[in-house]
Design an enzyme around this catalytic site. Structure first.
Site, mmCIF file in Angstrom:
data_model
loop_
_atom_site.group_PDB
_atom_site.id
_atom_site.type_symbol
_atom_site.label_atom_id
_atom_site.label_comp_id
_atom_site.label_asym_id
_atom_site.label_seq_id
_atom_site.Cartn_x
_atom_site.Cartn_y
_atom_site.Cartn_z
ATOM 1 N N TYR A 1 -75.349 -9.926 -29.550
ATOM 2 C CA TYR A 1 -75.757 -8.488 -29.220
ATOM 3 C C TYR A 1 -75.311 -7.749 -30.407
ATOM 4 O O TYR A 1 -73.963 -7.808 -31.079
ATOM 5 C CB TYR A 1 -75.058 -8.064 -27.931
ATOM 6 C CG TYR A 1 -75.341 -6.738 -27.574
ATOM 7 C CD1 TYR A 1 -76.365 -6.513 -26.649
ATOM 8 C CD2 TYR A 1 -74.524 -5.721 -28.020
ATOM 9 C CE1 TYR A 1 -76.738 -5.062 -26.389
ATOM 10 C CE2 TYR A 1 -74.894 -4.450 -27.732
ATOM 11 C CZ TYR A 1 -75.950 -4.177 -26.828
ATOM 12 O OH TYR A 1 -76.161 -2.855 -26.495
ATOM 13 N N GLU B 1 -80.886 -1.017 -30.375
ATOM 14 C CA GLU B 1 -80.474 -2.158 -29.556
ATOM 15 C C GLU B 1 -81.095 -3.386 -29.766
ATOM 16 O O GLU B 1 -82.062 -3.593 -29.723
ATOM 17 C CB GLU B 1 -80.274 -1.883 -28.178
ATOM 18 C CG GLU B 1 -79.356 -2.800 -27.361
ATOM 19 C CD GLU B 1 -79.416 -2.758 -25.729
ATOM 20 O OE1 GLU B 1 -80.576 -2.606 -25.220
ATOM 21 O OE2 GLU B 1 -78.419 -2.596 -25.254
#
Ligand code: GDP
Ligand code: MN
Length: 396
Positions: A116, A204
């Site tokens: 991530y 993101e």
């Protein structure tokens, strides 16, 4: 403002952020053409909506999964046919879901690890921050809740930017080594350049993947742009997909109204953002639920007020309206004239409570009184909130 994943990938390409090859399609035929051009053995077909959680989402026609991998062009056609025009529900769309108008066809990466990586604006420090985690591909909020030690934060200096030592530090925190560190460092550096150059408030990437060959690729991307900077980002504005936005907010933005749709049943029309916030609070305090935030501003025209009123009335959840005007610069009669015009045009069938005070209030009250509209006047803010909540309860 948000953009689609396929548009995000075009930005990645421009800024040298590594991702897989792919193309977008609006019809099954186009999907096949994209797949043929890719010429790979496998394909990943991804529904394009402004929401995440597509992989685990379900279409309203019962078809499961907005992200699918397949090994034939025939199946690409089938998948595109299943997804296009259908409504996909994910944990981010709400139960109403979002209609899929485009699909992305890409070469699938062979994933060794899912990570991530995000760049956000940290409001506390007033600077960008990198958030990274070894736990990619899953819901990051639950990682933060259950295993906060697996979330790595690296603040970015507001003027120096993301430094080379920091990119290597982040790469190591993600468990990367050797040549992967350099590849990741380059990706992070370019991502930060993109973040700055396009006035992003969020990028993101979930997942950022390490492939079986050791490449580092951004496989998904969610962008958010600073609306206040859009005036200098024509390239980003051109990516806007109004069909993805709340239609009430799109209409409001066309009239330069500060409107935010909420899910309550009492609409409010107010001048001034602070007064609008206070009005929402007091509606709640009186036992109601605000349907929106709406600040018509200090110098609203009759057309703007009319538009505002129509937007409010187009919301099927709205069961009552509270107009709260404290006229300083705002002329109360302009508001009154706008309300009367809109109410007559649309046909007002729900209770309307009006509290008018200040500049030219007598003329405003006269306009309302002579309009023949069945409205209820209130003497102050608390009185107005109590009255509209009572009226809505009575009508229910
Ligand atoms: P999201 O569900 O909306 O977040 O969409 P993603 O693009 O993140 O895709 C969901 C999941 O599908 C990812 O976490 C991956 O596990 C998987 N996925 C997406 N793209 C690929 C790919 O190119 N190759 C493989 N093997 N899996 C993929
Ligand atoms: Mn994702």
């Amino acid at each position: 403002m948000n953009i689609h994943e396929y548009q995000a990938r075009e930005l990645f390409e421009k800024f040298g952020v590594a991702t897989t090859k792919g193309g977008v399609a609006a019809t099954p035929d186009e999907a096949v053409a994209v797949a043929e051009k890719l010429g790979t053995k496998e394909f990943v077909v991804k529904a394009q909506i402004h929401a995440g959680g597509r992989g685990k989402g379900t279409f309203k026609n019962g078809f499961k999964g907005g992200v699918q991998i397949t090994d034939s062009i025939g199946k690409v056609r089938e998948l595109a046919t299943q997804m296009l025009g259908q409504v996909l529900v994910t944990h981010q769309t709400g139960p109403e879901g979002k209609q899929v108008n485009k699909v992305l066809i890409a070469e699938p990466a062979t994933i060794a690890r899912e990570l991530y990586f995000a760049i956000l604006l940290d409001r506390a420090s007033g600077a960008p921050v990198v958030i990274a985690s070894t736990e990619g591909g899953v819901d990051i909020e639950s990682v933060a809740e259950h295993t906060p030690e697996k979330i790595f934060r690296e603040p970015i200096h507001p003027t120096l930017g993301l430094q080379p030592f920091q990119t290597r530090k982040i790469a190591r925190a993600l468990g990367l080594s050797g040549a992967q560190i350099n590849a990741a460092a380059k990706l992070f550096t370019n991502m930060f350049k993109l973040f700055l150059a396009r006035d992003c408030s969020q990028i993101e990437v979930n997942p950022l993947v390490v492939t079986d060959k050791g490449e580092i690729l951004a496989l998904d991307a969610k962008f958010n742009f600073d609306d206040n900077a859009l005036y200098r980002q024509p390239e980003i504005v051109a990516l806007r997909d109004k069909s993805e936005e709340d239609p009430r907010e799109v209409a409001a933005s066309e009239y330069n109204l500060n409107y935010i749709g909420l899910d309550g049943n009492i609409a409010c029309l107010v001048n001034g953002a602070g007064l609008a916030m206070a009005t929402m609070d007091i509606i709640q305090y009186a036992g109601g639920k605000p349907a929106n935030f709406l600040d018509v501003g200090g110098g609203a025209s009759k057309d703007q007020v009319t538009a505002a009123f129509k937007i409010i009335l187009s919301d099927p959840n709205v069961e009552g309206i509270l107009v709260n005007i404290f006229g300083g610069i705002m002329d109360c009669n302009v508001i009154a004239t706008g309300i009367v015009a809109a109410a007559k045009e649309v046909g007002l069938k729900i209770p309307l409570v009006v509290r008018l005070e200040g500049n030219n209030v007598e003329a405003g009250k006269k306009t309302l009184a002579e309009s023949g509209l069945a409205l209820i006047s209130a003497s102050d803010l608390a009185d107005a909130a109590k009255k509209i909540v009572a009226e809505v309860k009575k009508a229910a």
